[in-house]
Design a protein around this motif. Structure first.
Motif, PDB file in Angstrom:
ATOM      1  N   ALA A  76     -55.123 -18.727   4.958  1.00  0.00           N
ATOM      2  CA  ALA A  76     -54.241 -18.680   6.120  1.00  0.00           C
ATOM      3  C   ALA A  76     -53.459 -17.503   6.041  1.00  0.00           C
ATOM      4  CB  ALA A  76     -53.950 -19.859   6.520  1.00  0.00           C
ATOM      5  N   GLU A  77     -53.008 -16.806   4.875  1.00  0.00           N
ATOM      6  CA  GLU A  77     -52.417 -15.757   4.717  1.00  0.00           C
ATOM      7  C   GLU A  77     -52.908 -14.253   4.541  1.00  0.00           C
ATOM      8  OE1 GLU A  77     -49.380 -16.805   1.609  1.00  0.00           O
ATOM      9  OE2 GLU A  77     -49.221 -18.790   2.550  1.00  0.00           O
ATOM     10  N   THR A  78     -52.106 -13.355   4.489  1.00  0.00           N
ATOM     11  CA  THR A  78     -52.774 -11.982   3.991  1.00  0.00           C
ATOM     12  C   THR A  78     -52.542 -11.813   2.485  1.00  0.00           C
ATOM     13  OG1 THR A  78     -50.732 -11.143   4.870  1.00  0.00           O
ATOM     14  CG2 THR A  78     -52.518 -10.823   6.380  1.00  0.00           C
ATOM     15  N   LYS A  79     -53.509 -11.125   1.832  1.00  0.00           N
ATOM     16  CA  LYS A  79     -53.153 -10.874   0.581  1.00  0.00           C
ATOM     17  C   LYS A  79     -52.093  -9.923   0.223  1.00  0.00           C
ATOM     18  CE  LYS A  79     -56.027 -10.467  -3.512  1.00  0.00           C
ATOM     19  NZ  LYS A  79     -57.405 -10.252  -4.170  1.00  0.00           N
ATOM     20  N   PHE A  80     -51.820  -8.998   1.146  1.00  0.00           N
ATOM     21  CA  PHE A  80     -51.047  -7.748   0.602  1.00  0.00           C
ATOM     22  C   PHE A  80     -49.929  -7.547   1.809  1.00  0.00           C
ATOM     23  CE2 PHE A  80     -55.600  -6.303  -0.251  1.00  0.00           C
ATOM     24  CZ  PHE A  80     -55.409  -6.727  -1.518  1.00  0.00           C
ATOM     25  N   SER A  81     -50.187  -7.610   2.951  1.00  0.00           N
ATOM     26  CA  SER A  81     -49.278  -7.372   3.779  1.00  0.00           C
ATOM     27  C   SER A  81     -48.358  -8.400   4.320  1.00  0.00           C
ATOM     28  CB  SER A  81     -49.850  -6.785   5.310  1.00  0.00           C
ATOM     29  OG  SER A  81     -50.429  -5.481   5.239  1.00  0.00           O
ATOM     30  N   ILE A  82     -46.987  -8.229   4.476  1.00  0.00           N
ATOM     31  CA  ILE A  82     -45.945  -9.400   5.141  1.00  0.00           C
ATOM     32  C   ILE A  82     -44.885  -8.809   5.416  1.00  0.00           C
ATOM     33  CG2 ILE A  82     -44.935  -9.162   2.499  1.00  0.00           C
ATOM     34  CD1 ILE A  82     -44.813 -12.514   2.629  1.00  0.00           C
ATOM     35  N   ILE A  83     -44.181  -9.735   6.269  1.00  0.00           N
ATOM     36  CA  ILE A  83     -42.778  -9.428   6.561  1.00  0.00           C
ATOM     37  C   ILE A  83     -41.837 -10.407   6.217  1.00  0.00           C
ATOM     38  CG2 ILE A  83     -42.976 -10.583   9.083  1.00  0.00           C
ATOM     39  CD1 ILE A  83     -41.427  -8.354  10.166  1.00  0.00           C
ATOM     40  N   LYS A  97     -35.469  -4.225  12.972  1.00  0.00           N
ATOM     41  CA  LYS A  97     -34.281  -5.317  13.444  1.00  0.00           C
ATOM     42  C   LYS A  97     -33.729  -5.819  12.213  1.00  0.00           C
ATOM     43  CE  LYS A  97     -34.771  -4.864  18.019  1.00  0.00           C
ATOM     44  NZ  LYS A  97     -33.488  -4.503  18.783  1.00  0.00           N
ATOM     45  N   SER A  98     -33.976  -5.416  11.239  1.00  0.00           N
ATOM     46  CA  SER A  98     -33.383  -5.805   9.726  1.00  0.00           C
ATOM     47  C   SER A  98     -34.301  -6.623   9.046  1.00  0.00           C
ATOM     48  CB  SER A  98     -32.237  -6.876  10.040  1.00  0.00           C
ATOM     49  OG  SER A  98     -31.034  -5.951  10.430  1.00  0.00           O
ATOM     50  N   TYR A  99     -35.737  -6.772   9.796  1.00  0.00           N
ATOM     51  CA  TYR A  99     -36.603  -7.211   8.853  1.00  0.00           C
ATOM     52  C   TYR A  99     -37.610  -6.610   8.102  1.00  0.00           C
ATOM     53  CZ  TYR A  99     -36.393 -11.642  12.104  1.00  0.00           C
ATOM     54  OH  TYR A  99     -35.817 -12.630  12.866  1.00  0.00           O
ATOM     55  N   PRO A 100     -37.616  -6.617   6.751  1.00  0.00           N
ATOM     56  CA  PRO A 100     -38.455  -5.828   5.999  1.00  0.00           C
ATOM     57  C   PRO A 100     -39.871  -6.017   6.232  1.00  0.00           C
ATOM     58  CG  PRO A 100     -37.499  -7.202   4.671  1.00  0.00           C
ATOM     59  CD  PRO A 100     -36.999  -7.762   6.021  1.00  0.00           C
ATOM     60  N   LEU A 101     -40.496  -4.904   6.751  1.00  0.00           N
ATOM     61  CA  LEU A 101     -42.102  -5.115   6.935  1.00  0.00           C
ATOM     62  C   LEU A 101     -42.835  -4.429   5.865  1.00  0.00           C
ATOM     63  CD1 LEU A 101     -44.656  -5.653   8.703  1.00  0.00           C
ATOM     64  CD2 LEU A 101     -44.265  -3.701   9.923  1.00  0.00           C
ATOM     65  N   TYR A 102     -43.721  -4.874   5.025  1.00  0.00           N
ATOM     66  CA  TYR A 102     -44.496  -4.324   4.332  1.00  0.00           C
ATOM     67  C   TYR A 102     -45.809  -4.392   4.689  1.00  0.00           C
ATOM     68  CZ  TYR A 102     -40.592  -4.875   0.885  1.00  0.00           C
ATOM     69  OH  TYR A 102     -39.512  -4.531   0.374  1.00  0.00           O
ATOM     70  N   LEU A 103     -46.517  -3.337   5.028  1.00  0.00           N
ATOM     71  CA  LEU A 103     -48.073  -3.092   5.421  1.00  0.00           C
ATOM     72  C   LEU A 103     -48.567  -2.378   4.650  1.00  0.00           C
ATOM     73  CD1 LEU A 103     -47.588  -1.790   9.261  1.00  0.00           C
ATOM     74  CD2 LEU A 103     -48.307  -4.085   8.387  1.00  0.00           C
ATOM     75  N   SER A 104     -49.907  -2.968   4.299  1.00  0.00           N
ATOM     76  CA  SER A 104     -50.805  -1.922   3.232  1.00  0.00           C
ATOM     77  C   SER A 104     -50.769  -0.632   3.592  1.00  0.00           C
ATOM     78  CB  SER A 104     -51.921  -2.574   3.137  1.00  0.00           C
ATOM     79  OG  SER A 104     -52.021  -3.920   2.961  1.00  0.00           O
ATOM     80  N   LEU A 105     -50.104   0.451   2.664  1.00  0.00           N
ATOM     81  CA  LEU A 105     -49.832   1.795   3.109  1.00  0.00           C
ATOM     82  C   LEU A 105     -50.739   2.516   2.424  1.00  0.00           C
ATOM     83  CD1 LEU A 105     -45.944   2.414   3.520  1.00  0.00           C
ATOM     84  CD2 LEU A 105     -47.753   1.570   5.320  1.00  0.00           C
TER      85      LEU A 105
END
Length: 523
Positions: free
Chosen positions: A106-113, A422-430
């Motif tokens: 139910a979670e992504t392996k890489f991307s996360i906020i 909005k101060s949330y760090p977003l880590y998308l697979s880049l």
């Protein structure tokens, strides 16, 4: 008169119906949504459309309704959107998303906020928090016993003399048992500033010994064990490495280990990364340079591949992301303005690294890695970098897998830099990490050459430890001994080399680290 009254009644009925209908229609009109949550949801998708590695798989903005995610816990809502975004990118080898996470579907392996509180990017990679500052992890071996899985160098546990392979007899006077209730008791015991352990095992001649530990801060050493094994008149170097990071900004202990190998004419190398979840890319590159033969100096080590829009410089939303130092101050100034991530060069050529050989071993032709499903990120990057130039063998050790499950590494060829919304760090697979042969599709993990059990009863670097022994056997150095004995001797705990018991994490765990791009090359 009757006619007039009838007209009046009909008029009132129509008026009431009309006004009620209008009021109902007004009630059904959706007012414009401009909450912070909606803004973040929209921004996540807009950034994904530009910078996500698989952005070409995503639908048009008009076809992706972010309004359906509003409400509820913010972080959970945002990550649900990210999960759905990742679902558009299907790996043809597996038929599932590239970001499918077997351990938590139910979670992504890489991307996360991350939450606003977690918006700092870890760059020093200290291990002071592992084991609640005791520097120890434990694992249950089936229903047999609980063992010390590993001990972090310089930690209170290491300074007290505790080593991998010791069996837990008691904790704070309570007898050890392989039950969920006792596992919970262990975690609670380590929440306090002091704990007392009674242990025995091979490393202390099966004699019960008490250890009193006090929680304290420490600067850990990622080099867990260094040994030189002399087999068939050949010196084989062994190094157990827990995490890619540089205490005090230097790779001193790593460099010292290889200087020791050099001074003792080491001809073969075994690197133990079974519990290494990744870490700093700079340290990873230094490690690769130390291992690499002199003949590949100046050749391609690795490449970072971004999506086509990023490579062409078209991701204009990155102009909203200033390049900052860890303390929030501007990292670069261009023509009097703060440089942004839009000023970065994301071309393949601009993100290619080369071997720069200056120390270490010079003439290795092959290298063995001991790995597990916990081996991830920078660990896999190191392995992949060397594959085009050396004979690379992977010895897989079972941690919690069944006997029929294939042993693979974690599978994380993806890198990141944070986008702040909005101060949330977003880590998308880049970006995807590739080697000189453009190989890097280990999203489902790297397959291993040979598999064996994770021998938690034996300390790192000991000849009889199954991972190390298997590597030496495959090298061809101890085949005669194996054929003569046929099997290893039975241990006093009652297990043998031919008996498998599944393992359960009891206390402490491997930290999986993201490959964070810290140095942005400008156009």
């Amino acid at each position: 008169m009757l006619y007039k009254n009838t007209r009046r009644i009909l008029f009132l009925i129509v008026y009431c119906l009309f006004t009620h209908s209008c009021r109902k229609d007004l009630d059904n009109v959706q007012q414009p949504e401009n909450t912070e949550q909606k803004q973040v949801l929209d921004s996540i998708f807009l950034y994904a459309k530009q910078i996500y590695y698989w952005s070409d798989r995503l639908p048009k903005q008009a076809d992706f309704n972010t309004s359906k995610y509003t409400g509820g816990n913010d972080i959970a809502t945002y990550n649900k959107e990210i999960f759905d975004i990742a679902g558009y990118a299907i790996n043809p080898e597996t038929g599932k998303s590239y970001e499918f996470y077997q351990s938590s579907p139910a979670e992504t392996k890489f991307s996360i906020i991350l939450d606003k509180k977690g918006n700092s990017v870890q760059t020093d990679y200290k291990l002071t928090d592992i084991g609640n500052n005791y520097g120890i992890t434990m694992v249950a071996l089936g229903n047999i016993a609980i063992y010390i899985e590993y001990v972090i160098k310089n930690s209170p546990a290491e300074k007290a003399g505790i080593r991998r392979g010791m069996k837990v007899e008691e904790i704070n006077g309570r007898k050890g048992e392989n039950t969920a209730d006792f596992y919970k008791y262990i975690k609670n015991a380590f929440d306090f500033d002091k704990v007392e352990l009674t242990l025995n095992g091979k490393s202390n001649a099966y004699q019960s010994q008490k250890f009193s530990l006090k929680r304290s801060a420490y600067i850990s050493d990622p080099v867990n064990k260094v040994a030189i094994l002399k087999v068939n008149n050949t010196n084989v170097g062994y190094i157990s490495y827990l995490k890619f990071f540089s205490p005090r900004g230097q790779d001193e202990s790593l460099n010292n280990a290889f200087a020791y190998f050099n001074s003792n004419a080491v001809k073969e190398l075994i690197i133990d990364l079974r519990y290494n979840g990744g870490g700093d890319v700079t340290t990873c590159e230094n490690f690769a340079n130390i291992i690499a033969p002199q003949s590949i100096n100046g050749k391609i080590m690795r490449k970072e591949k971004y999506n086509s829009l990023m490579q062409s410089g078209g991701a204009n939303l990155l102009a909203k992301q200033p390049i900052l130092n860890d303390d929030g101050t501007p990292a670069l100034i261009i023509n009097g303005r703060v440089a942004t991530f839009a000023d970065g060069d994301y071309s393949l050529e601009g993100n290619t690294s080369f071997f720069k050989k200056s120390s270490g071993l010079n003439n290795l032709t092959r290298v063995y890695f001991i790995v597990s499903k916990k081996t991830a990120s920078a660990s896999e990057l190191l392995i992949n970098c060397l594959k085009p130039y050396m004979d690379v063998k992977l010895i897989g050790v079972r941690t919690s897998e069944t006997l029929i499950e294939p042993i693979k590494t974690f599978g994380k060829p993806i890198g990141f830099f944070p986008v702040i919304i909005k101060s949330y760090p977003l880590y998308l697979s880049l970006f995807q990490n590739l080697n000189a042969n453009n190989e890097g599709d280990y999203f489902d993990g790297m397959p291993t050459t040979i598999t064996t059990d994770d021998d938690v009863e034996t300390d790192f670097g000991e000849l009889e430890e199954k991972g190390l022994y298997t590597a030496l056997n495959d090298m061809g150095y101890i085949q005669k001994r194996i054929s003569a004995n046929n099997k290893l001797s039975k241990t006093k705990s009652g297990t043998t080399n031919n008996v498998y018991a599944p393992k359960t994490e009891v206390f402490g765990k491997t930290e999986y680290q993201r490959i964070i791009k810290s140095n942005i090359k400008l156009k």
